[in-house]
Scaffold this active site. Structure first.
Site, mmCIF file in Angstrom:
data_model
loop_
_atom_site.group_PDB
_atom_site.id
_atom_site.type_symbol
_atom_site.label_atom_id
_atom_site.label_comp_id
_atom_site.label_asym_id
_atom_site.label_seq_id
_atom_site.Cartn_x
_atom_site.Cartn_y
_atom_site.Cartn_z
ATOM 1 N N SER A 267 24.425 15.571 4.540
ATOM 2 C CA SER A 267 23.632 14.698 5.406
ATOM 3 C C SER A 267 23.333 15.448 6.699
ATOM 4 O O SER A 267 24.091 16.334 7.105
ATOM 5 C CB SER A 267 24.414 13.418 5.733
ATOM 6 O OG SER A 267 23.822 12.719 6.811
ATOM 7 N N TYR B 142 31.972 9.555 8.846
ATOM 8 C CA TYR B 142 30.940 9.958 7.884
ATOM 9 C C TYR B 142 30.428 11.355 8.210
ATOM 10 O O TYR B 142 30.280 12.202 7.323
ATOM 11 C CB TYR B 142 29.800 8.945 7.910
ATOM 12 C CG TYR B 142 28.674 9.259 6.952
ATOM 13 C CD1 TYR B 142 28.824 9.037 5.586
ATOM 14 C CD2 TYR B 142 27.455 9.756 7.410
ATOM 15 C CE1 TYR B 142 27.789 9.306 4.710
ATOM 16 C CE2 TYR B 142 26.420 10.030 6.542
ATOM 17 C CZ TYR B 142 26.586 9.801 5.190
ATOM 18 O OH TYR B 142 25.553 10.079 4.314
#
Length: 274
Positions: free
Chosen positions: A140, A153
């Site tokens: 990501s 995350y």
């Protein structure tokens, strides 16, 4: 077809980017194994793919569970005799401030987002070496630049990028390529669920769109197309790379405030003015 006679495992393959990738890979000639925790979605997707004359097999699998992952690899080999492509797409989010995250939540996130890749790569290694295969790990842009109130995350995705580079070094002698994908905002069910939890959903959606220099979030197909490139021989000399597919979001971080797109004015621009 770019994946003719290739066998591809896609984790988190029954929804979002995984679902779109499964459909795309199958249409390009791959025999697809869809691994997910939602049996109903697996069955629906497998039936959809098979109805178009393509080959697909589904398996319920918790990718953070070692036994399940072993069974996944055994099923893949028993069904299609080999593994050419491993797309580690499964993952989840935890948008909280660090001090609000419990130890169990932290551990669970790392098990799903990082440990799962350790397990799938470990148990697919022999097959991938035999086929000189391709591994694609879903990272990501948050693993590149971080994100507010999303520390855990971001940490998992930074770990994925580092793991990718290390495995690319280790697997290079066997001609197995290892790359990662780092999207920004993508219109998936996971993304929509996050939006629905915001105080003002439409305002949050508009803010997300504006955070990309192109003024919008991506479709799952736009990410799946890059995964297809990495899975295919088109990327035969690409390994150890983190491909950022973000509509300019990461360079937008460096550029400062995002441009306020006037969509009405943009529509008025004629081709002759471009």
């Amino acid at each position: 077809m770019r994946l003719h006679n290739k066998v591809a495992i896609i984790t988190g393959g029954a929804s979002g980017i995984g679902e779109t990738s499964a459909q795309l890979f199958a249409s390009e000639g791959a025999k697809v194994i869809i691994a997910d925790i939602d049996q109903e979605k697996i069955d629906r997707l497998v039936q959809s793919i098979q109805s178009k004359g393509y080959q697909a097999h589904g398996m319920k699998c918790d990718v953070s569970n070692e036994f399940d992952v072993k069974q996944l690899m055994t099923t893949a080999v028993n069904s299609f005799t080999k593994i050419d492509i491993l797309f580690n797409n499964a993952g989840t989010i935890l948008p909280k401030k660090l001090q609000e995250i419990t130890s169990d939540e932290w551990d669970n996130l790392f098990e799903i987002n990082v440990k799962s890749m350790y397990l799938t790569i470990k148990y697919a290694t022999d097959c991938l070496r035999n086929c000189k295969g391709s591994i694609i790990n879903m990272a990501s842009m948050t693993g590149v630049v971080g994100q507010q109130n999303n520390a855990a995350y971001s940490a998992t995705k930074g770990a994925v990028i580092a793991l990718t580079k290390a495995m690319a070094i280790d697997f290079a002698p066997y001609e197995v390529r290892v790359n990662s994908l780092s999207p920004a905002g993508v219109r998936t069910p996971l993304f929509e669920n996050w939006l629905q939890k915001q105080e003002n959903t439409e305002q949050a959606r508009e803010a997300q769109d504006r955070s990309h220099l192109l003024g919008r979030t991506a479709s799952s197909l736009e990410i799946a197309n890059v995964a297809l490139f990495l899975a295919s021989d088109d990327s035969s000399f690409v390994t150890g790379e983190n491909i950022v597919v973000d509509g300019g979001a990461t360079i937008g971080y460096a550029a400062g405030p995002k441009p306020e797109w006037d969509h009405v004015q943009l529509k008025k621009i004629s081709k002759s003015e471009v």
